[in-house]
Scaffold this motif. Structure first.
Motif, PDB file in Angstrom:
ATOM      1  N   GLN A 139     -52.649  80.570  44.257  1.00 27.05           N
ATOM      2  CA  GLN A 139     -53.634  80.113  43.280  1.00 27.05           C
ATOM      3  C   GLN A 139     -54.940  79.764  43.973  1.00 27.05           C
ATOM      4  O   GLN A 139     -54.977  79.523  45.182  1.00 27.05           O
ATOM      5  CB  GLN A 139     -53.098  78.896  42.534  1.00 27.05           C
ATOM      6  N   PRO A 140     -56.041  79.721  43.210  1.00 29.93           N
ATOM      7  CA  PRO A 140     -57.306  79.279  43.804  1.00 29.93           C
ATOM      8  C   PRO A 140     -57.190  77.831  44.279  1.00 29.93           C
ATOM      9  O   PRO A 140     -56.462  77.028  43.694  1.00 29.93           O
ATOM     10  CB  PRO A 140     -58.300  79.401  42.637  1.00 29.93           C
ATOM     11  N   LEU A 141     -57.915  77.514  45.338  1.00 31.26           N
ATOM     12  CA  LEU A 141     -57.944  76.153  45.861  1.00 31.26           C
ATOM     13  C   LEU A 141     -59.394  75.736  46.074  1.00 31.26           C
ATOM     14  O   LEU A 141     -60.286  76.575  46.208  1.00 31.26           O
ATOM     15  CB  LEU A 141     -57.176  76.053  47.184  1.00 31.26           C
ATOM     16  N   ILE A 142     -59.605  74.428  46.115  1.00 33.97           N
ATOM     17  CA  ILE A 142     -60.919  73.864  46.402  1.00 33.97           C
ATOM     18  C   ILE A 142     -60.842  73.147  47.746  1.00 33.97           C
ATOM     19  O   ILE A 142     -59.922  72.357  47.979  1.00 33.97           O
ATOM     20  CB  ILE A 142     -61.344  72.879  45.299  1.00 33.97           C
ATOM     21  N   PHE A 143     -61.786  73.439  48.626  1.00 37.79           N
ATOM     22  CA  PHE A 143     -61.862  72.766  49.922  1.00 37.79           C
ATOM     23  C   PHE A 143     -63.177  71.987  49.979  1.00 37.79           C
ATOM     24  O   PHE A 143     -64.252  72.554  49.773  1.00 37.79           O
ATOM     25  CB  PHE A 143     -61.821  73.771  51.073  1.00 37.79           C
ATOM     26  N   ILE A 144     -63.077  70.686  50.243  1.00 35.02           N
ATOM     27  CA  ILE A 144     -64.270  69.875  50.483  1.00 35.02           C
ATOM     28  C   ILE A 144     -64.333  69.614  51.986  1.00 35.02           C
ATOM     29  O   ILE A 144     -63.384  69.095  52.571  1.00 35.02           O
ATOM     30  CB  ILE A 144     -64.232  68.551  49.707  1.00 35.02           C
ATOM     31  N   MET A 145     -65.441  70.005  52.597  1.00 36.21           N
ATOM     32  CA  MET A 145     -65.555  69.921  54.059  1.00 36.21           C
ATOM     33  C   MET A 145     -66.793  69.133  54.455  1.00 36.21           C
ATOM     34  O   MET A 145     -67.846  69.253  53.820  1.00 36.21           O
ATOM     35  CB  MET A 145     -65.608  71.319  54.658  1.00 36.21           C
ATOM     36  N   GLU A 146     -66.649  68.339  55.503  1.00 35.54           N
ATOM     37  CA  GLU A 146     -67.782  67.628  56.100  1.00 35.54           C
ATOM     38  C   GLU A 146     -67.862  68.035  57.560  1.00 35.54           C
ATOM     39  O   GLU A 146     -66.954  67.769  58.348  1.00 35.54           O
ATOM     40  CB  GLU A 146     -67.609  66.114  55.978  1.00 35.54           C
ATOM     41  N   LEU A 147     -68.933  68.719  57.924  1.00 35.30           N
ATOM     42  CA  LEU A 147     -69.097  69.231  59.284  1.00 35.30           C
ATOM     43  C   LEU A 147     -69.730  68.163  60.162  1.00 35.30           C
ATOM     44  O   LEU A 147     -70.823  67.677  59.867  1.00 35.30           O
ATOM     45  CB  LEU A 147     -69.975  70.488  59.258  1.00 35.30           C
TER      46      LEU A 147
END
Length: 359
Positions: free
Chosen positions: A145-153
Motif C-alpha cells: 500500500q502507499p505510505l507516507i514518510f516524514i523526514m528531517e534531514l
C-alpha cells in the motif's frame, strides 16, 4: 496549506513542512545521510508505523550502498539541511518496507537484524518466512500500500567511493571534514508528528477550538484539517494503550466528537462517501451514537441511498427522541427529493425510448 510538489519520479509527491538552509547538499556515493523519519499509513488517522524519534537515535544511510528502500535516497536527495518534508509514496516504492522496518526494529531491541534468515536476497526471505514477527508489518507484506514518510534531514557528510572526507585519498594529506550543516534537529514550530505525549494532549483542545472557529467562518476544508490533526494526535496516543481499558476509553471519548465534526465539514464540502466511511467506522465501535447515524443518514440521502437513509434517520429518532423533529424534517425533504428524482428519471427514460423508436 503547504504546497505539494511532484518529484520527477512516478508515484511520489512531496510537501515541505519546514524549509531547510542553504543549497542542496552534494549527495554522492559514500556520503552519509543523517535524518529522523516517521512512517505513516495513508489513511484518515495517518496511523504511525515507525518513528525513529522514539528510539532516540537518528537514522543513517550511506549513499550508493544499495539500501533496500532505494526510494529513500531519492527522497532525501531532494532535501536541504534542516528541512522537514512529507513524502507520499505509491505502493510501487514501498514493497520492501516491511523487511526494512523489521531489521530496524530488531536493532532497536538489541537483537541481530538477520537472526533466523538464510543467506538469500530479502525477497527470497520474505517468501520463506510468512511472518516478520510484527503484526502490522505482516499486514504490509500481505497488502502492499502507499505510505507516507516524514523526514528531517540533519546533515550530509562523506566523499566519493565511500571515503570519508576527513581521511583523504591514499598518499595525500587528510582533508578537513565538511562543516556539519545541521548538528541538532531544526528549531521550528513542531508538527504533531514530532510532539511528546504531553504536547499532543495540550494540542488537541487548541486544534478543536481552531476547527470550531474556522467552521463559524465557513472555512470547512481548513476546519476539517484541524479536526483531523487532533484525531491523529489522539490515535497516536491510543496506540500505546490497551484497547477498551480506561486510558484508551478516555482518549476515545475525545476522538468521537472530533470525527463527527470532521464529518460535518465533509458534508458541507459534498464529500459524502468519505462521511459514509468514517461514520460507519465510528458506529462499529459506538453503535448507539445518534449523531453519527444522523450524519450517515444525510450522506446516504445525498447519494440517493433512500432505504439506508430512512433506516438511519429512524434509528436516530429511536436513540434520541430530542432529535425527532429534525428527523421528521429530513425525512420530508428526502421524500420530496426522491419523488422529484423519480419524475425526472421517468421523463428521461421516455425521451430515450422515443429517440430509439425514431421518426
Amino acid at each position: 496549506m503547504e504546497e505539494t510538489y511532484l518529484l520527477n519520479v512516478e508515484g511520489v509527491k512531496k510537501k515541505i513542512l519546514h524549509g531547510g538552509q542553504g543549497e542542496l547538499p552534494k549527495f554522492q556515493d559514500g556520503s552519509k545521510i543523517t535524518f529522523h523519519f516517521q512512517t505513516l499509513k495513508d489513511n484518515f488517522e495517518r496511523t504511525v508505523i515507525d518513528d525513529s524519534r522514539e528510539a532516540g537515535i537518528p537514522m543513517e544511510i550511506i549513499v550508493g550502498k544499495m539500501f533496500k528502500m532505494e526510494i529513500w535516497e531519492t527522497l532525501l536527495s531532494s532535501m536541504r539541511a534542516g528541512e522537514v518534508a512529507e513524502f507520499w509514496c505509491d505502493a510501487i516504492h514501498t514493497g520492501m518496507y516491511a523487511l526494512v522496518s523489521k531489521g530496524m526494529r530488531r536493532i532497536a531491541e538489541g537483537r541481530d537484524p538477520l537472526e533466523g534468515q538464510k543467506h538469500r536476497c530479502g525477497m527470497g526471505n520474505m517468501f520463506d518466512y510468512h511472518s516478520t514477527g510484527y503484526d502490522d508489518l505482516d499486514e504490509l507484506q500481505r497488502t502492499p500500500q502507499p505510505l507516507i514518510f516524514i523526514m528531517e534531514l540533519f546533515r550530509v557528510r562523506g566523499g566519493p567511493r565511500g571515503w570519508p572526507l576527513a581521511r583523504g585519498w591514499p598518499g595525500q594529506p587528510a582533508q578537513p571534514p565538511l562543516p556539519t550543516q545541521v548538528e541538532e534537529p531544526s528549531a521550528y514550530k513542531r508538527d504533531t508528528w514530532a510532539m511528546s505525549k504531553e504536547e499532543k494532549l495540550a494540542a488537541v483542545p487548541l486544534l478543536h477550538s481552531e476547527g470550531n472557529r474556522l467552521v463559524l467562518r465557513k472555512e470547512f476544508e481548513q476546519a476539517a484539517a484541524k479536526y483531523q490533526e487532533a484525531v491523529i494526535c489522539l490515535r497516536n496516543l491510543q496506540a500505546k494503550e490497551k484497547p477498551w481499558e480506561d486510558g484508551w476509553l478516555k482518549l476515545e471519548n475525545l476522538v468521537t466528537p472530533l470525527v463527527l465534526n470532521y464529518c460535518q465539514c465533509q458534508l458541507e464540502l459534498g464529500e459524502y462517501y468519505e462521511v459514509l466511511e468514517h461514520t460507519t467506522e465510528l458506529l462499529q465501535k459506538h453503535n448507539d451514537n445518534a449523531k453519527a447515524y444522523f450524519k450517515r443518514a444525510k450522506a446516504h440521502a445525498a447519494v440517493w441511498n433512500e432505504r439506508e437513509a430512512r433506516e438511519d434517520f429512524l434509528r436516530v429518532a429511536h436513540l434520541d427522541p430530542a432529535m425527532a423533529a429534525a428527523v421528521k424534517k429530513e425525512l420530508k425533504l428526502l421524500g420530496e427529493r426522491m419523488r422529484k428524482k423519480h419524475v425526472e428519471d421517468r421523463k428521461r427514460y421516455q425521451g430515450l425510448f422515443q429517440q430509439s423508436q425514431g421518426p
